[in-house]
Design a protein around this motif. Sequence first.
Motif, PDB file in Angstrom:
ATOM      1  N   GLU A  71      -3.492   8.620 -17.250  1.00  0.00           N
ATOM      2  CA  GLU A  71      -3.620   7.919 -18.511  1.00  0.00           C
ATOM      3  C   GLU A  71      -3.707   9.258 -19.666  1.00  0.00           C
ATOM      4  O   GLU A  71      -4.268  10.098 -19.498  1.00  0.00           O
ATOM      5  N   THR A  72      -3.249   9.156 -20.842  1.00  0.00           N
ATOM      6  CA  THR A  72      -3.127  10.219 -21.629  1.00  0.00           C
ATOM      7  C   THR A  72      -4.369  10.446 -22.440  1.00  0.00           C
ATOM      8  O   THR A  72      -4.629  11.616 -22.808  1.00  0.00           O
ATOM      9  N   ASP A  73      -5.298   9.422 -22.769  1.00  0.00           N
ATOM     10  CA  ASP A  73      -6.534   9.643 -23.255  1.00  0.00           C
ATOM     11  C   ASP A  73      -7.768   8.831 -22.412  1.00  0.00           C
ATOM     12  O   ASP A  73      -7.585   7.552 -22.722  1.00  0.00           O
ATOM     13  N   LEU A  74      -8.351   9.604 -21.828  1.00  0.00           N
ATOM     14  CA  LEU A  74      -9.481   9.060 -21.236  1.00  0.00           C
ATOM     15  C   LEU A  74     -10.771   9.062 -21.694  1.00  0.00           C
ATOM     16  O   LEU A  74     -11.992   8.995 -20.974  1.00  0.00           O
ATOM     17  N   SER A  75     -10.904   9.284 -23.060  1.00  0.00           N
ATOM     18  CA  SER A  75     -12.210   9.371 -23.861  1.00  0.00           C
ATOM     19  C   SER A  75     -12.688   8.018 -24.072  1.00  0.00           C
ATOM     20  O   SER A  75     -11.800   7.123 -23.609  1.00  0.00           O
ATOM     21  N   TYR A  76     -13.521   7.815 -24.529  1.00  0.00           N
ATOM     22  CA  TYR A  76     -14.340   6.731 -24.735  1.00  0.00           C
ATOM     23  C   TYR A  76     -13.415   5.794 -25.777  1.00  0.00           C
ATOM     24  O   TYR A  76     -13.009   4.605 -25.352  1.00  0.00           O
ATOM     25  N   GLU A  77     -12.777   6.354 -26.841  1.00  0.00           N
ATOM     26  CA  GLU A  77     -12.081   5.434 -27.864  1.00  0.00           C
ATOM     27  C   GLU A  77     -10.785   5.503 -27.187  1.00  0.00           C
ATOM     28  O   GLU A  77     -10.084   4.415 -27.386  1.00  0.00           O
ATOM     29  N   GLY A  78     -10.267   6.388 -26.242  1.00  0.00           N
ATOM     30  CA  GLY A  78      -8.710   6.075 -25.544  1.00  0.00           C
ATOM     31  C   GLY A  78      -8.990   4.779 -24.924  1.00  0.00           C
ATOM     32  O   GLY A  78      -8.059   4.088 -24.546  1.00  0.00           O
ATOM     33  N   LEU A  79      -9.998   4.632 -24.061  1.00  0.00           N
ATOM     34  CA  LEU A  79     -10.231   3.649 -23.261  1.00  0.00           C
ATOM     35  C   LEU A  79     -10.322   2.384 -23.834  1.00  0.00           C
ATOM     36  O   LEU A  79      -9.463   1.298 -23.644  1.00  0.00           O
TER      37      LEU A  79
END
Length: 274
Positions: free
Chosen positions: A42-50
């Motif tokens: 996944e390109t964004d595995l931050s909290y907001e990305g999830l």
Amino acid sequence: MKRSNPVEWKVGTSYSPSGTLTLSEIKEAGLDSIELVISRNETDLSYEGLKGRFNSYIQKAHELGLEVWSVHLPFGKDWDISSIDLEKRNQILEYHFEWLRWVSEWNINQVIIHPSYEPIPDNERLERIKACKSSLHLLAEKAKPLDIHICVEDLPRTCLGNTSEEMKTLIDAHKDLRVCSDVNHLLLETPEHFIKELGDKIATVHISDYDGVDERHWLPGEGIIQWDRVISALAQSGYEGTFMFEVKMDKCSPRQLVDCWKDNLLIQYKRADK
């Protein structure tokens, strides 16, 4: 320990939004639950990305009447909680803590985590076990107030957790740790032996078949696993979770999973249990 009744188990499948399988197909086939798999790619595995990537899928599952039984957290070299580099391990854990916070907002109670990546040289194994146990303790402490079970998955080859004895050592890090029994990962003992050894510590499962040489994720019946013994061992352990298939879906349909359970595995179990 009270024996459970496999007839009453829910049946599910692993699901990734990046695959070709749709939630509607899963529901229409007659499955009850999914395990949401979060890919390390996944390109964004931050909290907001999830939230931005996966919230709509969970909402869709709920609208269809599908239970989101578990979430499989990212795994791989970049997410190895057994890293002996303390600074790197702490950075990895910070991501895991954010992932747990996101999971808790959906009241999902099981997360699956790999205890290591590989290869692991023999001369590093004890140090890696120690690092992994430290990480698992911190994760269990973080998960406890969120009402989440950290489910440590048994793994094949040189990975940590490749036997029931080593798995006992890992989950000894915290009394709240549980196990995800992946039956096609067990290359050094039979799945039924592993299940009997871990007993009620098993909170969830990954179901697929293999040749005993390496993991294959085949449809049950295509490999060597003796399914009547596996299901009986789970029942004897009091297992009441979802019977969660983790089969390569490019060669299988959700309907085949339902048929496999009802017309093959359950019948084998009932016949052997008489």
